[in-house]
Design a protein around this motif. Structure first.
Motif, short mmCIF file in Angstrom:
data_model
loop_
_atom_site.label_atom_id
_atom_site.label_comp_id
_atom_site.label_asym_id
_atom_site.label_seq_id
_atom_site.Cartn_x
_atom_site.Cartn_y
_atom_site.Cartn_z
N ASP A 66 0.63 -1.35 -0.10
CA ASP A 66 0.09 0.02 0.07
C ASP A 66 0.76 1.16 -0.12
N VAL A 67 2.02 1.10 0.64
CA VAL A 67 2.88 2.32 0.80
C VAL A 67 3.69 2.68 -0.51
N LEU A 68 4.07 1.52 -1.14
CA LEU A 68 4.55 1.67 -2.58
C LEU A 68 3.81 2.20 -3.71
N ALA A 69 2.52 1.66 -3.65
CA ALA A 69 1.52 1.61 -4.83
C ALA A 69 1.47 2.96 -5.48
N PRO A 70 1.53 3.97 -4.56
CA PRO A 70 1.10 5.25 -5.12
C PRO A 70 2.52 6.00 -5.91
N LYS A 71 3.66 5.39 -5.52
CA LYS A 71 4.94 6.09 -5.84
C LYS A 71 5.07 5.73 -7.53
N LYS A 72 5.65 6.79 -8.37
CA LYS A 72 5.79 6.82 -9.71
C LYS A 72 7.19 6.64 -9.78
N ALA A 73 7.77 6.23 -11.05
CA ALA A 73 9.14 6.24 -11.50
C ALA A 73 9.64 7.48 -11.15
N GLY A 74 11.03 7.27 -10.53
CA GLY A 74 12.02 8.46 -10.26
C GLY A 74 11.82 8.77 -8.77
N ASP A 75 10.57 8.52 -7.93
CA ASP A 75 10.39 8.55 -6.69
C ASP A 75 11.32 8.15 -5.89
N PRO A 76 11.78 8.90 -4.91
CA PRO A 76 12.84 8.15 -4.02
C PRO A 76 12.34 7.39 -2.84
N VAL A 77 12.94 6.33 -2.55
CA VAL A 77 12.31 5.60 -1.18
C VAL A 77 13.19 5.20 -0.26
N GLN B 13 10.61 2.20 -13.53
CA GLN B 13 9.59 1.26 -14.71
C GLN B 13 10.09 -0.04 -14.70
N PHE B 14 9.17 -0.74 -14.61
CA PHE B 14 9.40 -2.27 -14.85
C PHE B 14 9.54 -2.64 -16.21
N PRO B 15 10.55 -3.69 -16.56
CA PRO B 15 10.39 -3.99 -18.10
C PRO B 15 9.46 -4.58 -18.49
N LYS B 16 9.09 -4.32 -19.96
CA LYS B 16 7.92 -4.50 -20.47
C LYS B 16 7.34 -6.02 -20.12
N LYS B 17 8.31 -7.00 -20.12
CA LYS B 17 8.18 -8.34 -19.80
C LYS B 17 7.38 -8.50 -18.59
N TYR B 18 7.62 -7.62 -17.61
CA TYR B 18 6.84 -7.66 -16.22
C TYR B 18 5.58 -7.05 -16.22
N ILE B 19 5.44 -6.25 -17.11
CA ILE B 19 4.02 -5.35 -16.90
C ILE B 19 2.99 -6.04 -17.30
N GLN B 20 1.92 -6.08 -16.67
CA GLN B 20 0.67 -6.64 -17.05
C GLN B 20 -0.60 -5.77 -17.10
N ASP B 21 -1.48 -6.03 -17.88
CA ASP B 21 -2.60 -5.14 -18.00
C ASP B 21 -3.09 -4.45 -16.78
N GLU B 22 -3.26 -5.09 -15.57
CA GLU B 22 -3.55 -4.65 -14.32
C GLU B 22 -2.49 -4.56 -13.31
N GLY B 23 -2.38 -3.79 -12.33
CA GLY B 23 -1.19 -3.81 -11.41
C GLY B 23 -0.16 -2.64 -11.80
N PRO B 24 0.65 -2.62 -11.09
CA PRO B 24 1.56 -1.40 -10.90
C PRO B 24 2.58 -1.54 -12.17
N LYS B 25 2.93 -0.41 -12.70
CA LYS B 25 3.91 -0.26 -13.87
C LYS B 25 5.28 0.27 -13.22
N ALA B 26 5.67 0.60 -12.03
CA ALA B 26 6.97 0.80 -11.66
C ALA B 26 6.97 0.50 -10.13
N GLY B 27 8.08 0.14 -9.65
CA GLY B 27 8.33 -0.31 -8.34
C GLY B 27 9.86 -0.43 -8.10
N LEU B 28 10.28 -1.21 -7.12
CA LEU B 28 11.65 -1.45 -6.58
C LEU B 28 12.24 -2.91 -7.46
#
Length: 347
Positions: free
Chosen positions: A176-187, A206-221
């Motif tokens: 829940d804490v990481l979900a709102p964060k966007k590419a470039g945000d520090p953690v 940003q996640f590599p394309k092979k990890y990105i699904q239609d639903e779910g986060p597009k960026a993370g750690l």
């Protein structure tokens, strides 16, 4: 005489050379690892000896967990699996995360099993109206995506206890804490590596394309399958000994066995009942892998009833396998623990 002896000597070395080369070729074929895993039917284990509730009630029937055997493939095993029913060849990347070692994979599976046991215990005690105290101590890193920020700063086994200096002890809270964060945000993560406390600074990417699904986060750690470090105090006490069985798929059957021992009613009604499916704290039964192989294992163990998750086509695949092997075992679809309990009440 000399010429004859020389001929025999050359023939001896020639034969030994052929045997040596044959042994080398055989060893190469037998032991050369392939980038695949072989899965096959495991076994169906009675849960009564595995789970002990202090002062628990004994019943005539049994609940059983079912397993799938998983091993790395060599050339003979690959060929055998391709020619066999209910042995499956799976690419290594579908079993292990990229760059994940066998040791890290096994550790991840064992941690997921422990998490499954905790969820089953909590749900069973709450269902029985018994006391259970849950304490969360952080979130384990059980997998790391290659090329993501976590790869450079974190290790499998690290335990996250805070994000941006705010305590984070549960998996859901971390997500829940990481979900709102966007590419470039520090953690800023606070972690425990063994006994050492550390602060680790990373940026969301940003996640590599092979990890990105239609639903779910597009960026993370790049942290995969995080598992909470949980301790549970129950009254009465529960002991679960699963040895080296890994993964979360026994959650439903753990829950039923604990609940059966907690209550005076015989939930099994004297029958041999197998099944599979994950269990979350909301009593939902989740899908698992290898269900057709588990049907084979349960049938060979003489199970009369098999609980199969509805999600992920598990139930449909289970019915297909049951018909294919000519089993008389009843396949029961379940979405929640309540579905299983309602079926058992009608026995």
């Amino acid at each position: 005489m000399t010429i004859e002896k020389e001929g025999k000597k050359k023939n001896f070395f020639s034969q030994n050379k052929f045997i040596f080369l044959s042994l080398l070729i055989f060893a190469f074929i037998a032991f050369y690892p392939l980038p695949y895993y072989i899965t096959s039917p495991g076994d169906a284990r009675v849960l009564d000896p595995i789970i002990r509730v202090e002062g628990g009630d004994k019943d005539e029937g049994v609940f059983m967990l079912t397993t799938v055997s998983v091993g790395t493939a060599n050339i003979p095993q690959y060929i055998w699996a391709k020619l066999s029913d209910y042995r499956e060849v799976i690419p290594a990347e579908e079993i292990r995360a990229e760059d994940e070692t066998d040791e890290e994979y096994n550790q991840r599976q064992l941690q997921m099993m422990e998490d499954s046991q905790h969820a089953a215990t909590v749900v069973a005690f709450q269902q029985a109206g018994k006391k259970v105290d849950i304490q969360y101590h952080g979130v384990y890193v059980t997998g790391i995506m290659s090329g993501m920020p976590a790869e450079k700063k974190l290790k499998v086994g690290d335990k996250i206890i805070a994000v941006d200096r705010n305590p984070v002890m549960e998996t859901k809270k971390l997500l829940d804490v990481l979900a709102p964060k966007k590419a470039g945000d520090p953690v800023d993560l606070t972690i425990l590596r063994g006994e050492k406390k550390m602060n680790v600074s990373l940026n969301i990417e940003q996640f590599p394309k092979k990890y990105i699904q239609d639903e779910g986060p597009k960026a993370g750690l790049g942290i995969t399958s995080p598992v909470a470090d949980v301790s549970i105090e129950t009254d009465p006490k529960v002991k679960i000994d699963t040895s080296q069985i890994g993964g979360p798929s026994a959650g439903l059957m753990f829950t039923l066995e604990i609940l059966d021992q907690l209550t005076e009613d015989d939930l099994t009604h004297g029958k041999k009942i197998a099944g599979t499916g994950t269990m979350d704290l909301h009593k939902n039964v989740g899908p698992i892998g290898g269900i057709q192989q588990k049907i084979v294992a349960a049938d060979e163990a003489g199970a009369e009833i098999f609980f199969a998750p509805v999600e992920g086509n598990n139930y449909k695949d289970a019915v297909k396998a049951q018909k294919d092997i000519g089993s008389k075992m009843k396949i029961v679809p379940v979405k929640t623990l309540d579905d299983a309990l309602k079926y058992l009440e009608k026995l």
